[in-house]
Motif scaffolding. Structure first.
Motif: not given
Length: 526
Positions: A92-93, A96, A154, A173-174, A182, A282
């Protein structure tokens, strides 16, 4: 369309923010990330030098309704005399960050104190010192950060392995809320973040998908057509969503070994304690590779992600061991401490060959014990966490070991003859060069490389991507221009490598490319 770049200086704990209108010359995606590395990095810098920055750049379509557009590049420099180190992450990073209005993030310098966190709150950056994160395992780090900054933030960060600057350490990464929470990308570099005392980048935004379009209605009409191409492909729309990444392992052995589509009924959409089970990394992914296996979780903390198949394959290739329990134990522990699980297995092979000259007597417990040594940061653990190349350097007198050292995917290029259909204007381009240009095109746009089976070697798909580019940016972009930009990105990376090394130059391509050599080509006779 405006491109906003944040330059975060860990030395002074200060920020510089610039905004520029997007043009054809601006660059985007992987190409922009490498350009920023050239701009803000030092060609003579070593891996852990303060003037070796970390660059984060989401692909151009990230945050939009484009199918499977969920990728962000994290770029830095390798050792002195070497070129760029490039990681392609999801979760999600990327959404966001771009939905916060940030097209690129540059992090330079080194914080004075460990446990430094960079928070980007609706586009506004600030540094926060959180020493309480040090020593925690990754699930604990995520829990602590989400308790402070909200469940929907995120996080891209590192585990305890990165704090010790171990070469096999990776970032995490979440994913959107759920299980797995993650992922830990294989080709990543947690040790560089660790050397900067940077524990995590946290991004808060009220929306995951809030990006500008030049013509939103046109983009919304085109995106489903691209999605239909992906879904209609027998691998992207059948084998991968049905079986997950075990499909890739089969294709590595035989490009015709494509499992028949099969809908696997999951036992539940929620775990027993009510947590949502993630199928995709995602929300816009139209393939879905998470939690697709029929294997039952045997180990607490196990996450069924694409890396599971890689570890499974590595154990078979290296030790002829087929052991679902061992795979799950390795994955759970590696994901706790932030270690590249697949490379760990290959390194264990080199290590045991160095000690004994054979590995047929090695048991599952022997392999797992090495991972526990890494967790303890023992001398043996630090040797193993140096990777297969480091182990070989210690045992250089045992020259046969060099054949076991992990090599970049591009070294397999010579073994295959690739054949692709040529877009207009590129009829005289070599097939292998065209393959790389199309791979780079997907990467620049932020589209998951698992879509390659459907989108590469497909002129209809390329034409759709060029029209979507125009609808997104308002700038006319032909297929030829899209792939010419890819060519310039490749040339810029090679130039960066040459300026760093002056010899021994190889282009960097995703690990996944070794599958594409086989899928789009034929193996040459030896």
């Amino acid at each position: 369309m405006i491109q906003k770049t944040i330059v975060a200086d860990l030395n002074s704990l200060s920020f510089t923010i610039s905004e520029n209108k997007f043009t054809k010359e601006s660059g985007y995606g992987r190409g922009l990330a490498v350009a920023l590395l050239k701009e803000y990095g030092n060609m003579a810098a070593g891996r852990f030098d303060e003037d070796n920055p970390l660059i984060f750049v989401p692909g151009l379509f990230v945050g939009s309704s484009a199918p499977s557009s969920c990728r962000m590049h994290v770029v830095t420099k390798r050792e002195k005399g070497q070129g760029a180190h490039i990681s392609n992450i999801t979760g999600d990073a990327p959404h966001r960050l771009i939905s916060s209005g940030v097209s690129a993030l540059v992090i330079k310098g080194k914080a004075k104190k460990p446990g430094t966190v960079l928070l980007i709150d609706h586009g506004e950056p600030q540094f926060i010192h959180m020493p309480e994160l040090m020593g925690l395992k990754i699930p604990e780090i995520i829990s602590c950060l989400r308790e402070q900054f909200g469940e929907d933030c995120s996080i891209t960060g590192t585990g305890p392995a990165a704090d010790a600057l171990l070469p096999l350490s990776t970032v995490f990464n979440t994913y959107p809320r759920g299980l797995p929470a993650y992922g830990c990308p294989r080709n990543s570099f947690g040790d560089i973040a660790g050397s900067k005392n940077l524990k995590a980048v946290v991004v808060k935004s009220s929306k995951l998908f809030d990006v500008p379009y030049a013509d939103k209605e046109a983009f919304k009409r085109l995106a489903p057509k691209l999605s239909a191409i992906i879904r209609s492909n027998k691998i992207c729309g059948g084998a991968l969503p049905g079986y997950g990444s075990i499909t890739i392992m089969k294709l590595l052995k035989n490009k015709h070994d494509i499992p028949e589509p099969k809908k696997i009924e999951m036992k539940a959409r929620f775990s027993p304690n009510g947590i949502k089970i993630n199928r995709n990394c995602s929300p816009v992914c139209v393939i879905g590779c998470l939690n697709k296996s029929e294997r039952e979780a045997l180990v607490d903390g196990f996450q069924d992600v694409p890396e599971v198949s890689e570890v499974d394959g590595a154990l078979m290739h290296s030790f002829s061991i087929k052991d679902n329990l061992l795979v799950q134990k390795i994955m759970a522990k590696a994901f706790e401490i932030g270690i590249n699980a697949t490379e760990f297995v290959y390194t264990a092979k080199v290590y045991y060959e160095a000690l004994y000259g054979k590995t047929d007597h090695i048991k599952p417990d022997d392999i797992y014990e090495l991972l526990l040594e890494i967790e303890k940061l023992s001398v043996t653990g630090r040797v193993i966490a140096g990777g297969s190349q480091r182990v070989f350097e210690i045992f250089k007198d045992k020259t046969p070991l060099e054949e076991l050292v992990t090599k970049p995917s591009i070294t397999q290029e010579k073994n295959y003859s690739v054949s692709l259909e040529k877009p207009e204007g590129l009829e005289n381009t070599k097939d292998i060069d065209l393959l790389y240009r199309e791979i780079f095109a997907l990467e620049n746009l932020g589209i998951c490389i698992f879509t390659s089976f459907a989108l590469l070697n497909n002129n209809e798909a390329l034409a759709l991507l060029s029209k979507m580019f125009t609808a997104k940016t308002g700038i006319e972009m032909s297929v030829y221009e899209l792939l010419e930009y890819s060519k310039s990105c490749i040339e810029n990376e090679l130039s960066f490598h040459k300026d760093s090394a002056l010899y021994g130059v190889n282009m960097t391509v995703p690990e996944f490319t070794k599958v594409l050599y086989r899928y789009f080509g034929e193996e040459k006779e030896k």
